[in-house]
Design a protein around this motif. Structure first.
Motif, PDB file in Angstrom:
ATOM      1  N   GLY A  16      16.388 -14.406  46.248  1.00 13.76           N
ATOM      2  CA  GLY A  16      16.450 -15.478  47.229  1.00 13.76           C
ATOM      3  C   GLY A  16      15.072 -15.931  47.200  1.00 13.76           C
ATOM      4  N   LEU A  17      14.754 -17.375  47.045  1.00 13.55           N
ATOM      5  CA  LEU A  17      13.681 -17.934  46.983  1.00 13.55           C
ATOM      6  C   LEU A  17      13.578 -19.444  47.837  1.00 13.55           C
ATOM      7  CD1 LEU A  17      10.718 -17.296  45.880  1.00 13.55           C
ATOM      8  CD2 LEU A  17      11.359 -19.081  44.002  1.00 13.55           C
ATOM      9  N   VAL A  18      12.528 -19.514  48.729  1.00 18.40           N
ATOM     10  CA  VAL A  18      12.666 -20.683  49.670  1.00 18.40           C
ATOM     11  C   VAL A  18      11.050 -21.071  49.554  1.00 18.40           C
ATOM     12  CG1 VAL A  18      12.627 -21.360  51.992  1.00 18.40           C
ATOM     13  CG2 VAL A  18      14.462 -19.810  51.128  1.00 18.40           C
ATOM     14  N   GLY A  22      23.980 -15.630  46.640  1.00 18.51           N
ATOM     15  CA  GLY A  22      22.887 -16.764  47.081  1.00 18.51           C
ATOM     16  C   GLY A  22      23.463 -17.309  48.459  1.00 18.51           C
ATOM     17  N   LEU A  23      22.131 -18.049  48.811  1.00 20.76           N
ATOM     18  CA  LEU A  23      22.428 -18.636  50.008  1.00 20.76           C
ATOM     19  C   LEU A  23      21.314 -19.875  49.993  1.00 20.76           C
ATOM     20  CD1 LEU A  23      23.672 -18.124  52.851  1.00 20.76           C
ATOM     21  CD2 LEU A  23      21.582 -17.205  53.747  1.00 20.76           C
ATOM     22  N   CYS A  24      21.717 -20.935  50.703  1.00 18.84           N
ATOM     23  CA  CYS A  24      21.015 -22.022  50.876  1.00 18.84           C
ATOM     24  C   CYS A  24      21.217 -22.888  52.209  1.00 18.84           C
ATOM     25  CB  CYS A  24      20.975 -23.086  49.760  1.00 18.84           C
ATOM     26  SG  CYS A  24      22.261 -23.964  49.407  1.00 18.84           S
ATOM     27  N   ASN A  43      25.225 -17.919  41.642  1.00 14.97           N
ATOM     28  CA  ASN A  43      24.163 -17.183  42.369  1.00 14.97           C
ATOM     29  C   ASN A  43      23.200 -17.746  42.903  1.00 14.97           C
ATOM     30  OD1 ASN A  43      23.283 -14.592  42.818  1.00 14.97           O
ATOM     31  ND2 ASN A  43      22.578 -13.974  40.980  1.00 14.97           N
ATOM     32  N   GLU A  44      21.919 -17.619  42.681  1.00 20.95           N
ATOM     33  CA  GLU A  44      20.918 -18.419  43.732  1.00 20.95           C
ATOM     34  C   GLU A  44      21.119 -19.801  43.776  1.00 20.95           C
ATOM     35  OE1 GLU A  44      18.415 -18.832  46.282  1.00 20.95           O
ATOM     36  OE2 GLU A  44      16.950 -19.311  44.738  1.00 20.95           O
ATOM     37  N   LEU A  45      20.886 -20.090  45.177  1.00 21.38           N
ATOM     38  CA  LEU A  45      21.180 -21.836  45.405  1.00 21.38           C
ATOM     39  C   LEU A  45      19.925 -22.341  45.981  1.00 21.38           C
ATOM     40  CD1 LEU A  45      24.559 -21.030  47.486  1.00 21.38           C
ATOM     41  CD2 LEU A  45      24.230 -21.645  44.946  1.00 21.38           C
ATOM     42  N   GLU A  46      20.009 -23.621  45.892  1.00 25.53           N
ATOM     43  CA  GLU A  46      18.930 -24.417  46.705  1.00 25.53           C
ATOM     44  C   GLU A  46      19.570 -25.880  46.938  1.00 25.53           C
ATOM     45  OE1 GLU A  46      16.191 -23.157  47.311  1.00 25.53           O
ATOM     46  OE2 GLU A  46      15.384 -24.870  48.453  1.00 25.53           O
ATOM     47  N   PHE A  47      19.384 -26.325  48.087  1.00 19.93           N
ATOM     48  CA  PHE A  47      19.938 -27.733  48.472  1.00 19.93           C
ATOM     49  C   PHE A  47      18.721 -28.760  47.926  1.00 19.93           C
ATOM     50  CE2 PHE A  47      21.369 -31.202  50.862  1.00 19.93           C
ATOM     51  CZ  PHE A  47      22.807 -31.128  50.469  1.00 19.93           C
ATOM     52  N   GLY A 107      16.069 -17.697  40.644  1.00 18.89           N
ATOM     53  CA  GLY A 107      15.202 -18.238  41.497  1.00 18.89           C
ATOM     54  C   GLY A 107      15.194 -19.733  41.696  1.00 18.89           C
ATOM     55  N   ILE A 108      15.350 -20.539  42.730  1.00 17.49           N
ATOM     56  CA  ILE A 108      15.287 -22.035  42.704  1.00 17.49           C
ATOM     57  C   ILE A 108      14.600 -22.111  44.163  1.00 17.49           C
ATOM     58  CG2 ILE A 108      16.152 -24.015  42.394  1.00 17.49           C
ATOM     59  CD1 ILE A 108      18.980 -22.822  41.384  1.00 17.49           C
ATOM     60  N   ALA A 109      13.580 -22.856  44.210  1.00 18.00           N
ATOM     61  CA  ALA A 109      12.884 -23.226  45.489  1.00 18.00           C
ATOM     62  C   ALA A 109      12.521 -24.764  45.272  1.00 18.00           C
ATOM     63  CB  ALA A 109      11.854 -22.411  46.098  1.00 18.00           C
TER      64      ALA A 109
HETATM   65 CA   LIG Z   1      16.913 -20.855  46.887  1.00 18.81          CA
END
Ligand SMILES: [Ca+2]
Length: 288
Positions: A81-83, A165-167, A209-213, A262-264
């Motif tokens: 998870g990437l923020v 994943g979480l966003c 999987n990994e999410l980003e808004f 990984g998406i941030a």
């Molecule tokens: Ca993310």
């Protein structure tokens, strides 16, 4: 002579440009076909009623991108998870006995702060909700809430599915669980609010999987694919996608698990960051 050489170079450049246009178009076509076949296969495995809303679905387009910068990343961090916030990353890492929550400096990749999870937890998605960080775990149905600045654990919650994943969209948390369905959760009580089934051209898309808004869209990378889907949060339809093939070459010594994950997004400077599990770099990309 110089002119001839220039002309030759120009002709060669034009040929190269035409060739690269052709290759790009060909790769695009192959990806679209592969995606349709994948989606069809998955759909056959899990028959689901086609929602009425998908009748107007159209084939999403591939969006091209360029890498504008790269930054070092701990190659031992199994990124889950990437923020991005305030000049650096918050990162959740996985694997039993190696899971953690980290604060990472952008330019150097230096880990400025870290708390380890107990050995029985496999860290997963991460989202920032105001001055709190929310972290999922894989199969233990348990999430953790931390004070963002101190990493002090201030809460726990449970959920039914696996955690992937979480966003955060500014109102709700959005969770993936490896299926084609995203779960919206209340960001305070963590109670499920609604489900969003993700489809591409009417077909279910699994392994989200990994999410980003990002600017009103949900971006999701697909486990073990070089794909990022851009999802309309109202319809669940994939509106377009990115092909990240070649950004990182899989390492056989890692058993091929060093996949894109990984998406941030830096909303202030509109920067998009992409990385993966055990990747030595975080890439900053720009859409073309
Ligand atoms: Ca993310």
């Amino acid at each position: 002579m110089a002119r001839k050489s220039e002309k030759h170079q120009n002709t060669a450049a034009k040929k190269n440009s035409k060739l690269s246009l052709f290759i790009t178009a060909a790769i695009g076509a192959i990806i679209v076909v592969t995606l349709v076949v994948m989606a069809t296969r998955e759909d056959q495995k899990t028959p689901v009623e086609k929602p009425a809303a998908d009748k107007g679905a159209t084939m999403p387009e591939q969006v091209s991108y360029e890498v504008v910068a790269s930054y070092p990343h701990d190659p031992k961090a199994f990124l889950q998870g990437l923020v991005f916030h305030d000049g650096g990353f918050y990162e959740s890492t996985g694997q039993f006995g190696r899971s953690s929550l980290r604060r990472v400096e952008l330019q150097s990749g230096k880990v400025l702060k870290k708390v380890d999870l107990a050995d029985e937890y496999f860290g997963e998605g991460l989202a920032m909700v105001g001055d709190r960080l929310v972290q999922l775990t894989w199969q233990t149905h348990r999430g953790f809430v931390y004070e963002r600045d101190t990493f002090r654990k201030i809460g726990e919650f449970t959920y039914q599915s696996e955690g992937w994943g979480l966003c955060y969209d500014g109102k709700n948390l959005i969770m993936s669980d490896g299926s084609d369905t995203l779960t919206y959760m209340d960001a305070t009580t963590f109670e499920p609010v609604k489900k969003l089934r993700v489809t591409m051209n009417g077909r279910a898309m699994r392994n989200l999987n990994e999410l980003e808004f990002i600017e009103g869209e949900i971006w999701a990378n697909v486990w073990h694919e070089d794909l990022i889907l851009r999802i309309n949060p109202e319809s669940g339809r994939v509106s377009s996608f990115l092909n990240l093939r070649g950004l990182h070459n899989p390492d056989v010594s890692e058993g091929g698990e060093d996949v894109l994950n990984g998406i941030a997004y830096d909303a202030a400077q509109k920067r998009i960051f992409i990385s993966g599990k055990l990747w030595p770099k975080i890439f900053e990309i720009k859409l073309k």
